[in-house]
Design an enzyme around this catalytic site. Structure first.
Site, PDB file in Angstrom:
ATOM      1  N   ASP A   1       0.806  -1.226   0.000  1.00  0.00           N
ATOM      2  CA  ASP A   1       0.000   0.000   0.000  1.00  0.00           C
ATOM      3  C   ASP A   1       0.835   1.268   0.000  1.00  0.00           C
ATOM      4  O   ASP A   1       0.411   2.288  -0.545  1.00  0.00           O
ATOM      5  CB  ASP A   1      -1.003  -0.001   1.160  1.00  0.00           C
ATOM      6  CG  ASP A   1      -0.390  -0.354   2.500  1.00  0.00           C
ATOM      7  OD1 ASP A   1       0.851  -0.439   2.606  1.00  0.00           O
ATOM      8  OD2 ASP A   1      -1.158  -0.551   3.460  1.00  0.00           O
TER       9      ASP A   1
ATOM     10  N   ASP B   1       3.873   0.821  13.511  1.00  0.00           N
ATOM     11  CA  ASP B   1       3.089  -0.421  13.481  1.00  0.00           C
ATOM     12  C   ASP B   1       3.781  -1.628  14.109  1.00  0.00           C
ATOM     13  O   ASP B   1       3.101  -2.572  14.509  1.00  0.00           O
ATOM     14  CB  ASP B   1       2.684  -0.791  12.053  1.00  0.00           C
ATOM     15  CG  ASP B   1       1.658   0.163  11.467  1.00  0.00           C
ATOM     16  OD1 ASP B   1       1.058   0.930  12.224  1.00  0.00           O
ATOM     17  OD2 ASP B   1       1.467   0.134  10.241  1.00  0.00           O
TER      18      ASP B   1
END
Length: 1023
Positions: A69, A478
């Site tokens: 992404d 993350d």
């Protein structure tokens, strides 16, 4: 993936998007020399980010692609079972090309591959998207800009594929757009695109209109061809399209995409995520009530018999069941066994995702795990994470959860079309795979392991390289962060205790490097006693949370550690700046410093800290208790900002920053603790600055920056405190928008680069940590060519000092040895043949040696030269006509067509045109691009005065292109419509303008408009 927002820089050189204009003139620049480097990924082994798409080529075994992404695209390397990055050439300006929303690999010509790129469809990305095409499996790319945005990191990004190739006639492609832009088609291998006017539904679904990120129309989800309805070189007639619309979501065309209708009897209330057509004629569709990858609480799986039109609900868990709390995502059919299919839950989350397998076309299903007396679960798989041991996420959950998990956000799942035992699927953190998938059908356990070697997709928020201990410790979005004892071996675990979702900042004590501090945002709901700051006393190997933190803070922000480790300064994300002299046991608000200031510690004086906020430098000499604003002016008040101090030198402070939207931008240096700052004028832009080991025979730290020097974006190193710079990367190693750069205090020349989606890169000089054999030089450094020197060759003497001459370059063009110049011993002769093609004025050559800096040689071309290329000479041809042929006008309107008449591709960034005219009254001028076949935003221009004015020309507009414009293949052309006007809109007299043609009303060869390739004239006659 972490949504780190990057903003595109608006080029200050020149201009024009639509009707916007730029006024001014550009000073000539000289390219900084380069130093040869090798670039390698610092290994995590697991990727560390969302992989929404995995695409197998249907006709070539082991040709597999993965799209991410925000981290670009990859191709599988079967030789060592790793992934090869394909988009590392994406640069600072065109960063949105690293968001890949769709990928298509050609089943007819497997060398061809296409990607639809663009990262956001909202305001976070100013630029439109593009279709990128390759004829060498992604090694190189050509780009076609689209008239709308593409959302590689937007909701619904694991739907797909939105971009597909006709399996019978591969010059035809279809692309399903977002944002209500509908269906698009190309009939020339992706070079040009047009909207399919007959497609009835561009999509209606919006995830959440109250939030900018989720408020856009998701649009079209997937496109599937029925290959049986075409034949070789004859277009496929039946095509299915899935649309993000809960009322009518599946459409079919039976005439090659001309007309469309909704498929009768289709299910409603859900969004179609994948549509897979089995060789037996069944179309399988996975549905969720959300676009994903995060949302979705119900889902269904349906089968359409395309022959009979019958729909059958074959959901492994019915949507009416309380056990269905998820949407269905990844879906695949075994090409070798058409009745065998698999589907994955997209976002079940707890206790784990589930993969279901059927060998009877969905009549019955086998889950990959099932409860065996709650909370026990029977697992039908073994999961090996030795390739990335940190995938446990430092978790030790209670049953029924396990660690590591099968994954989450399983948006794509694929069975190898050549091997029924081979499976790959993407998750929010990695790619997993199996090589014995059919064990499932035999009642034996299948083996699943990490299959992400080579993918590095993390977003890096901070890096440190201390003088002792591990060479690198990172703060990562993350996945918390890592300590790398070995740069090329996957770490055993994430940074823990606390294990932040994202560690935002990290620092160490320069005089006691074993002590480190790290901040992030703790999960207080999960642990009310959590803290958003942690410490390590062993160089990041083990961590413990602080005993206290500033009252009410959610954490985050940035941390600075005093040189001796006895003090801390924390600029929190929400409550201001605090200091501690008690090892984090208590915190006190600092005075005299704004909230959210960028902070750094002096690396020698433990009482001294530096800060930057809103255009001002602040200094503390009492351990962070109070700050005083410096009197320094001229610093940027908005935009990027990075402040750092040099180890071993008290008061040696550097600041990099500025805004893409205007104002001061560059690099500043202070040697007196911020009392004064000097701007390095030759550094046009700088966003990040870091420091490394001093060069051999020097005592000052090496300085690294991410910035722009002499018009070129890149990563630069200075060994002499900014007096001279070398570029350490090339155009193949750009990594889009990077987030930080630092040096290594133990290895001269080594740099670490943090990226937003491409992990960490380590760069080392070719030849390693070795001193130069000596700086080469040339004599003379300038010469004149023309009548004055008899239009003869120019001789240059070399002093090599043990080096070799590697190349002579004019801009990005390398001169041809033997044709443009000859070498005999330490003498270089620039040939008359080469010199005669140079434009009047100054041209700078770079003599590039094996080590050290380039030597610059300036040629001034004066008077008449022996040849003036017109038609039929060089690699370019120019055709044009004037749109306004009035004798006087307040606008010079021209249309141009540039054709590559050579035998090799031409980069448009190296092409310039000159239109000559008389200004008729000196005024500042504006340039407009009304239209261009490569996008108006990719055209740039500036105005110049002729050194020797002519009756028909005292000025010219020099028109060029940005790197994002791509290249021209032999025979290809680019067209553009432009206007020139004065700022006060006063008139030009066109009839006496050199380049004006009052008789042409269509494109004609125009020899009075000159064209250049890297400054070398290819077409036209100068006035």
């Amino acid at each position: 993936m972490t949504k780190t927002k990057s903003r595109l820089r608006i080029a200050c050189l020149a201009l024009v998007v639509g009707g916007a204009s730029w006024t001014g003139m550009i000073a000539p620049t000289h390219a900084a020399p380069s130093d040869e480097y090798t670039w390698k990924s610092v290994v995590t082994g697991g990727g560390g980010g969302f992989v929404p798409g995995i695409i197998f080529n249907e006709t070539e075994k082991d040709l597999i692609y993965a799209r991410t992404d925000i981290g670009g695209a990859y191709r599988w390397n079967p030789a060592n079972e790793s992934w090869i990055p394909l988009t590392d050439s994406v640069g600072w300006e065109d960063w949105n090309k690293n968001g890949v929303d769709a990928l298509a690999t050609d089943p007819v010509d497997p060398n061809r591959v296409y990607i639809a790129t663009g990262t956001y469809t909202n305001s976070w990305d100013k630029h439109n998207g593009q279709i990128m095409r390759s004829t060498d499996k992604g090694n190189t790319w050509q780009t076609t800009k689209l008239p709308f945005k593409v959302g590689g990191n937007m909701p619904g990004r694991s739907m797909g594929e939105r971009l597909t190739i006709d399996p019978n006639k591969n010059n035809i492609l279809f692309f399903g757009a977002r944002s209500g832009n509908g269906l698009w088609k190309s009939s020339d291998f992706g070079a040009t695109w047009s909207k399919v006017s007959g497609f009835p539904n561009p999509g209606t679904y919006v995830q959440d209109p109250s939030n900018e990120y989720t408020s856009d129309i998701v649009g079209l989800a997937w496109i599937t061809f029925d290959k049986k309805t075409g034949s070789s070189s004859k277009a496929t007639q039946t095509i299915y399209v899935g649309v993000a619309d809960k009322k009518q979501s599946v459409y079919r065309s039976t005439d090659g995409g001309t007309t469309w209708s909704a498929v009768a009897g289709q299910p409603t209330g859900y969004l179609p995520h994948h549509g897979v057509l089995s060789p037996d004629g069944n179309l399988y569709i996975s549905y969720s009530d959300g676009a994903g990858p995060y949302d979705g609480t119900k889902g269904e799986l349906w089968k359409l018999n395309t022959a009979s039109g019958q729909w059958t609900n074959i959901s492994p868990v019915a949507s009416s069941s309380a056990d269905n709390h998820f949407g269905y995502g990844g879906l695949t059919v075994d090409a070798q066994k058409p009745g065998t299919l698999m589907v994955a839950t997209l976002n079940a989350w707890w206790p784990d995702e589930t993969i279901y397998r059927s060998t009877d076309s969905g009549a019955t299903w086998s889950p990959i795990w099932e409860f065996d007396g709650y909370p026990s679960r029977k697992l039908k798989y073994n999961l090996d994470i030795s390739g990335a041991p940190w995938l446990t996420f430092n978790a030790n959950p209670a049953p029924p959860e396990v660690s590591p998990k099968l994954g989450w956000m399983i948006g794509d799942l694929e069975i190898d079309p050549f091997n029924s035992d081979h499976m790959l699927y993407g998750t929010g953190a990695t790619i997993y795979g199996s090589k014995n998938l059919t064990n499932w059908d035999k009642g034996d356990k299948l083996d699943i392991s990490v299959a992400a070697k080579g993918i590095e997709e993390t977003a890096i928020l901070d890096l440190v390289s201390p003088p002792t201990g591990a060479p690198l410790v990172s703060a990562v979005g993350d996945v918390s962060g890592f300590r790398h004892d070995d740069l090329f071996k996957a770490p055993a675990k994430m940074l823990d205790n606390p294990t932040f979702t994202s560690s935002e900042s990290i620092d160490y004590a320069e005089l006691n490097p074993s002590f480190m501090a790290r901040v992030g945002k703790a999960d207080y709901k999960k642990d009310p006693n959590a803290k958003s700051i942690g410490f390590s006393n062993d160089g990041g190997a083990n961590w413990y949370k602080a005993n206290s933190e500033p009252s009410g803070t959610a954490g985050g922000g940035s941390i600075a550690v005093a040189a001796n480790g006895n003090g801390l300064l924390w600029s929190t994300s929400d409550k201001g700046v605090f200091y501690s002299k008690t090892g984090g046991n208590s915190w006190t608000a600092s005075t005299g410093i704004p909230a959210n200031a960028k902070i750094a510690s002096d690396r020698v004086n433990s009482n001294k800290y530096y800060a930057f906020a809103a255009g001002k430098i602040y200094v503390s000499v009492d351990g962070g208790a109070s700050f005083t604003a410096s009197t320094v002016t001229g610093l940027p008040s908005v935009g990027n900002a990075d402040i750092g101090a040099v180890r071993g030198a008290e008061g040696d402070v550097w600041f990099a920053g500025g805004s893409e939207d205007g104002g001061p931008y560059g690099l500043w240096h202070s040697k007196d603790s911020g009392v004064t700052f000097t701007k390095l004028d030759h550094v046009q832009e700088a966003d990040f600055v870091g420091f490394g080991k001093a060069a051999p025979n020097r005592t000052n730290a090496t300085v690294f920056i991410v910035g722009k020097i002499d018009g070129t974006r890149g990563f630069y190193r200075s060994d002499d405190t900014g007096a001279n710079w070398v570029r350490i990367n090339d155009d193949k190693h750009q990594y889009a928008r990077v987030t930080t750069i630092i040096g290594d205090p133990r290895v001269y020349g080594r740099a670490y680069l943090g990226t937003n989606g491409r992990g960490i890169l380590v760069a080392d000089r070719v030849g390693g940590d070795q001193p130069s054999t000596g700086q080469a030089s040339i004599t003379p450094t300038a010469a004149t060519y023309g009548v004055a020197n008899g239009n003869s060759d120019i001789t240059v003497k070399l002093t090599l000092n043990g080096n070799t001459l590697d190349a002579i370059k004019q801009g990005s063009v390398t001169l041809s040895k033997g044709e443009d110049y000859t070498v005999s011993g330490e003498t270089v002769i620039l040939t008359n043949k080469y010199l005669s093609k140079l434009p009047k004025g100054e041209t700078t050559l770079n003599f590039h040696f094996s080590t050290g800096n380039d030597a610059l040689f300036t040629i001034t071309v004066k008077g008449d030269t022996p040849s003036e290329p017109g038609t039929g000479e060089g690699a370019l041809k120019v055709q044009s006509f004037n749109g306004n042929i009035s004798a006087t006008s307040n606008t010079i309107s021209s249309k141009f067509k540039i054709t590559n008449t050579g035998s090799s591709p031409v980069s448009l960034a190296d092409v310039t045109l000159r239109y000559y005219y008389t200004i008729n009254g000196e005024k500042s001028q504006n340039f407009f691009t009304d239209w261009s076949s490569i996008g108006t935003e990719n055209v740039i221009a500036n105005f110049k005065a002729l050194t020797n004015a002519k009756p028909s020309a005292d000025s010219y507009a020099e028109i060029g292109f940005k790197s994002a414009a791509g290249s021209l293949e032999p025979g290809q052309s680019v067209e553009l419509q432009t206007r020139i006007s004065k700022a006060d809109w006063s008139n030009y007299t066109q009839t006496d303008d050199y380049s004006f043609n009052p008789t042409a009303n269509s494109l004609q060869d125009s020899t009075k408009i000159t064209a250049y390739l890297s400054g070398i004239k290819q077409w036209g006659i100068e006035p």
